[in-house]
Design a protein around this motif. Structure first.
Motif, short mmCIF file in Angstrom:
data_model
loop_
_atom_site.label_atom_id
_atom_site.label_comp_id
_atom_site.label_asym_id
_atom_site.label_seq_id
_atom_site.Cartn_x
_atom_site.Cartn_y
_atom_site.Cartn_z
N LEU A 131 0.84 -1.18 0.00
CA LEU A 131 0.00 0.00 0.00
C LEU A 131 0.88 1.24 0.00
N PRO A 247 -7.03 0.85 -8.36
CA PRO A 247 -6.90 -0.14 -7.29
C PRO A 247 -5.93 0.26 -6.18
N SER A 248 -4.92 1.09 -6.49
CA SER A 248 -3.99 1.50 -5.45
C SER A 248 -4.68 2.37 -4.42
N SER A 251 -7.06 0.24 -2.42
CA SER A 251 -6.44 -0.62 -1.41
C SER A 251 -6.17 0.15 -0.13
N TYR A 255 -7.81 -0.97 3.45
CA TYR A 255 -6.93 -1.30 4.56
C TYR A 255 -7.20 -0.41 5.77
N LEU A 274 -9.92 -5.63 -0.51
CA LEU A 274 -8.48 -5.35 -0.48
C LEU A 274 -7.72 -6.44 -1.23
N ALA A 277 -8.20 -5.77 -4.85
CA ALA A 277 -7.37 -4.66 -5.33
C ALA A 277 -5.92 -5.08 -5.47
N LEU A 278 -5.41 -5.84 -4.50
CA LEU A 278 -4.02 -6.31 -4.59
C LEU A 278 -3.83 -7.25 -5.77
N ALA A 287 -2.20 -10.64 -1.64
CA ALA A 287 -3.62 -10.97 -1.74
C ALA A 287 -3.92 -12.26 -1.00
#
Length: 320
Positions: A131, A247-248, A251, A255, A274, A277-278, A287
């Motif tokens: 992240l 997605p970054s 995430s 989180y 999450l 996204a990972l 993930a």
């Protein structure tokens, strides 16, 4: 004459001694009965479901007759001795069982402490590596090619001192068609600012107006962190970023929602998304770790659908 009077006196003394002996015998029986009842109460406490293979449910009378005249073990004293021996045997067995339970409890505590330490280390690794900070360079390095920054938070409208959330500040009004779509979304006004903000943000997200939805949901998280809708709002912010191809940023929201409110109603969903996204960031190992965390923490609370989706995600990422 002396013998004639001595016999009645001896008999009288014997008759007087019998009630005293009977009284002592009754008191002793009462004490033993009380001890037996207490032992059975301990059995029910230690083994609420019953444990016939370990401790007998109650004390039984001796199977062999003990009142044969002339036998050295006959009489009430032998019966009491047998009962006390049985009680001592049960007490030793219960003591052993309690020691085993305490030993297992210590093992569980040690395992939990080790798991907590591993989890904290895993989450710190995910926070530091998986992240990255939401800067354009870090986002590009993580695999999210978008350089857009999160939209500013919604502002409180004029005269809204009572807690009503204002209009989102990040509405791209340059596009008249988009502005018309935003204006078509009804704003609720129930008097609960957090509930209204979440409902409005959800309607914007459902209309695929993701930046506007994020701007409407952000104040719910920032201004009402203790409200039950805060967990919903931050999870939906992450989903808006995810649906918008970021997605970054997603995430980070997922989180933080799990980290800040692990007991929140949408914390399990945030962990699940999450991992999604990972996966989109090609961080399959992280993930898999998140799927494991989700199962360990919320396994008993997850629906069958989520469990099936986790199984699919683990298979797709080839999780061990």
């Amino acid at each position: 004459m002396r013998t004639f009077f001595g016999l009645p006196l001896a008999a009288l003394g014997l008759l007087l001694a019998l009630p005293a002996a009977a009284q002592d015998q009754g008191a002793l029986d009462g004490r033993v009965n009380k001890l037996e009842r207490e032992m059975r109460a301990v059995q029910r406490k230690v083994f609420p479901g019953g444990a016939p293979n370990q401790v007998e449910p109650q004390i039984t009378a001796p199977t062999q007759p003990t009142d044969i005249p002339g036998s050295p073990s006959s009489g009430p004293l032998a019966t009491l001795t047998a009962r006390i021996d049985a009680l001592e045997s049960q007490q030793q067995s219960l003591t052993g069982q309690l020691e085993q339970v305490q030993y297992k409890q210590r093992q569980l505590e040690e395992s939990f402490a080790a798991y907590k330490a591993a989890t904290d280390a895993r989450l710190k690794t995910a926070e530091a590596g998986a992240l990255p900070p939401a800067t354009p360079g870090a986002i590009a390095a993580a695999g999210d090619t978008s350089t857009d920054t999160p939209p500013p938070a919604a502002t409180r409208g004029p005269g809204n001192g009572g807690g009503t959330l204002g209009t989102p500040a990040a509405t791209p009004a340059a596009d008249p068609a988009r502005a018309a779509r935003v204006n078509a979304i009804e704003k609720p006004a129930t008097g609960d600012a957090a509930e209204d903000g979440y409902t409005y943000g959800y309607r914007l997200w459902n209309a695929k107006l993701y930046p506007e939805a994020i701007a409407a949901l952000r104040p719910v998280v920032q201004q009402y962190p203790k409200h039950r809708r805060a967990s919903f709002a931050q999870n939906l912010i992450g989903r808006a970023y995810l649906d918008d191809g970021k997605p970054s940023l997603a995430s980070r929201e997922f989180y933080e929602n799990y980290k800040n409110a692990p007991d929140g109603e949408r914390a399990p969903d945030s962990l699940f998304y999450l991992a999604d996204a990972l996966t989109k960031l090609r961080k399959t190992k992280e993930a898999c770790d998140v799927y494991g965390e989700l199962t360990d923490v919320y396994g008993d609370k997850m629906s069958g659908t989520m469990k099936a989706d986790i199984a699919k995600g683990r298979t797709a990422n080839k999780c061990v």
